[in-house]
Design an enzyme around this catalytic site. Structure first.
Site, PDB file in Angstrom:
ATOM      1  CE  LYS A  79     -94.660  -5.207-146.777  1.00  0.00           C
ATOM      2  NZ  LYS A  79     -96.104  -5.064-146.575  1.00  0.00           N
TER       3      LYS A  79
ATOM      4  CE  LYS B 290     -90.666   1.061-143.634  1.00  0.00           C
ATOM      5  NZ  LYS B 290     -91.683   0.704-144.627  1.00  0.00           N
TER       6      LYS B 290
ATOM      7  CE  LYS C  21     -97.881  -2.359-138.348  1.00  0.00           C
ATOM      8  NZ  LYS C  21     -99.022  -2.560-139.245  1.00  0.00           N
TER       9      LYS C  21
END
Ligand code: AMP
Ligand code: TRP
Length: 354
Positions: free
Chosen positions: A116, A208, A211
């Site tokens: 992230k 994956k 969002k």
């Protein structure tokens, strides 16, 4: 040793675009857990959401939207405790104590932070780095024994277990002196599994479903209508081979494996059972069947979410009620933690609430 009765806790971030991965890996399983003989707590983790900047008005909407998704999927707020993290101050309070238990070396190993934060690590918030410690506090404020999550949370749950164990050892004498036996925090059991513990992108079976994927076609959003769901499945990336008749034949075929896994999770069966019906079939046969199943399962949830979000007052009341019930449990834990750590406190907090 203290006896820990079964208590289930899990959280979902209100960061927009709830998708099929969140549903199959987490929320659908939350609903199933309600039927176990356990207290379930399901939390909208808004403190986690602000580890990256959120537009305040959008955040408020997203908190209500995740709550609506919980309810629309079948979580019963009378049986389970449905609430948002920022209404229960003990989460942040316990996170501070855990900041002093967790080691820098442990956090430095967290792969999700590395992903992230990306290259610009110096510019990541301290909250993003500390995120897994807050997650441990979420779980252990209720001394939860079981945590249903998707595969991507495995490392964070291992950290939670390490924090619980280190707290138990660091304070072993004080824990006993305060009548809590040998261990105050349970070693939480992660519940990761089923055919959809890791739902992959519809555009790339090695990534994956997330969002934040810039392509909306990579995911099925819980708010998508029937047409959008069917179209995204029709366009999902596949390979030219028919489906194999054995699960071993899905190896090295990430897109096929993903679609079979999604079918299995939606139908509540195994990959083997899907292949028993569809082994040898072309995607031109399998995809319409999957689209039908996805639409029948998801479209009613989207519809119910829309109905629920139209009445924010009702959602806010559910959260307020859940938060009050959660706080009664969390306050007991924090009172005990303060005694164990050696703080002087005012007296039992919140005992008169209910
Ligand atoms: P988040 O949206 O990051 O708060 O995730 C909420 C829950 O959904 C967590 O339990 C995640 O592990 C789970 N989850 C997120 N993405 C996926 C995915 N692609 N497949 C399966 N589970 C997922
Ligand atoms: N980190 C989790 C996620 O991104 C969300 C979360 C926060 C959580 N606190 C939790 C999940 C406690 C389970 C238990 O998916």
């Amino acid at each position: 040793m203290a006896a820990f009765t079964e208590l289930v806790f899990s959280g979902v971030q209100p960061t927009g675009n709830l998708h099929l991965g969140n549903y199959l890996g987490a929320v659908k399983r939350f609903v199933e857990m309600q039927d176990r003989d356990a207290q379930c707590l399901y939390c909208v983790v808004d403190l986690h959401a602000i580890t990256v900047w959120q537009d305040p008005e959008a955040l408020r909407g997203q908190i209500r939207e995740v709550t609506a998704a919980f309810l629309a999927a079948g979580i019963d707020p009378r049986r389970a405790i449905v609430f948002n993290q920022s209404q229960v101050p003990q989460h942040a309070e316990l996170a501070w104590v855990f900041n002093c238990v967790a080691r820098l070396g442990w956090l430095n190993r967290m792969t999700q932070f590395k992903e992230k934060a990306g290259k610009d690590r110096e510019n990541a918030s301290i909250g993003l780095y500390d995120y897994p410690v807050l997650m441990a506090a979420d779980i252990l404020a209720y001394r939860a024994t079981h945590v249903p999550v998707g595969e991507d949370q495995k490392q964070h749950l291992e950290l939670t277990r390490d924090i619980a164990q280190k707290f138990n050892t660091d304070f072993v004498g004080s824990i006993a002196a305060h009548g809590h036996g040998e261990a105050f925090f349970p070693v939480t059991e992660p519940l990761i599994g089923g055919p959809a513990a890791r739902v992959m992108s519809l555009r790339d079976g090695t990534k994956k479903m997330s969002k934040s994927d810039p392509s909306d076609n990579a995911r099925i959003n819980l708010t998508d209508d029937a047409d959008a769901i069917a179209q995204k499945i029709r366009r999902a990336k596949t390979d030219p081979e028919p489906l194999p008749s054995e699960v071993a034949g899905l190896r090295e075929r990430p897109e096929a494996d993903n679609l079979v896994g999604i079918y299995a999770a939606l139908a509540g069966i195994t990959r083997e059972e899907v292949l028993r019906d569809f082994g040898g079939a072309q995607f031109s046969t399998f995809k319409p069947a999957l689209a039908d199943l996805a639409v029948t399962s998801l479209a009613p949830i989207a519809l119910e979410m829309r109905r629920l979000t139209a009445d924010p007052g009702h959602i806010d009341a559910v959260l307020a009620d859940g938060s009050a019930r959660a706080e009664v449990i969390a306050a007991q834990t924090l009172d005990a933690v303060k005694d164990i750590v050696g703080f002087v406190r005012r007296g039992p907090s919140l005992q008169a609430v209910r």
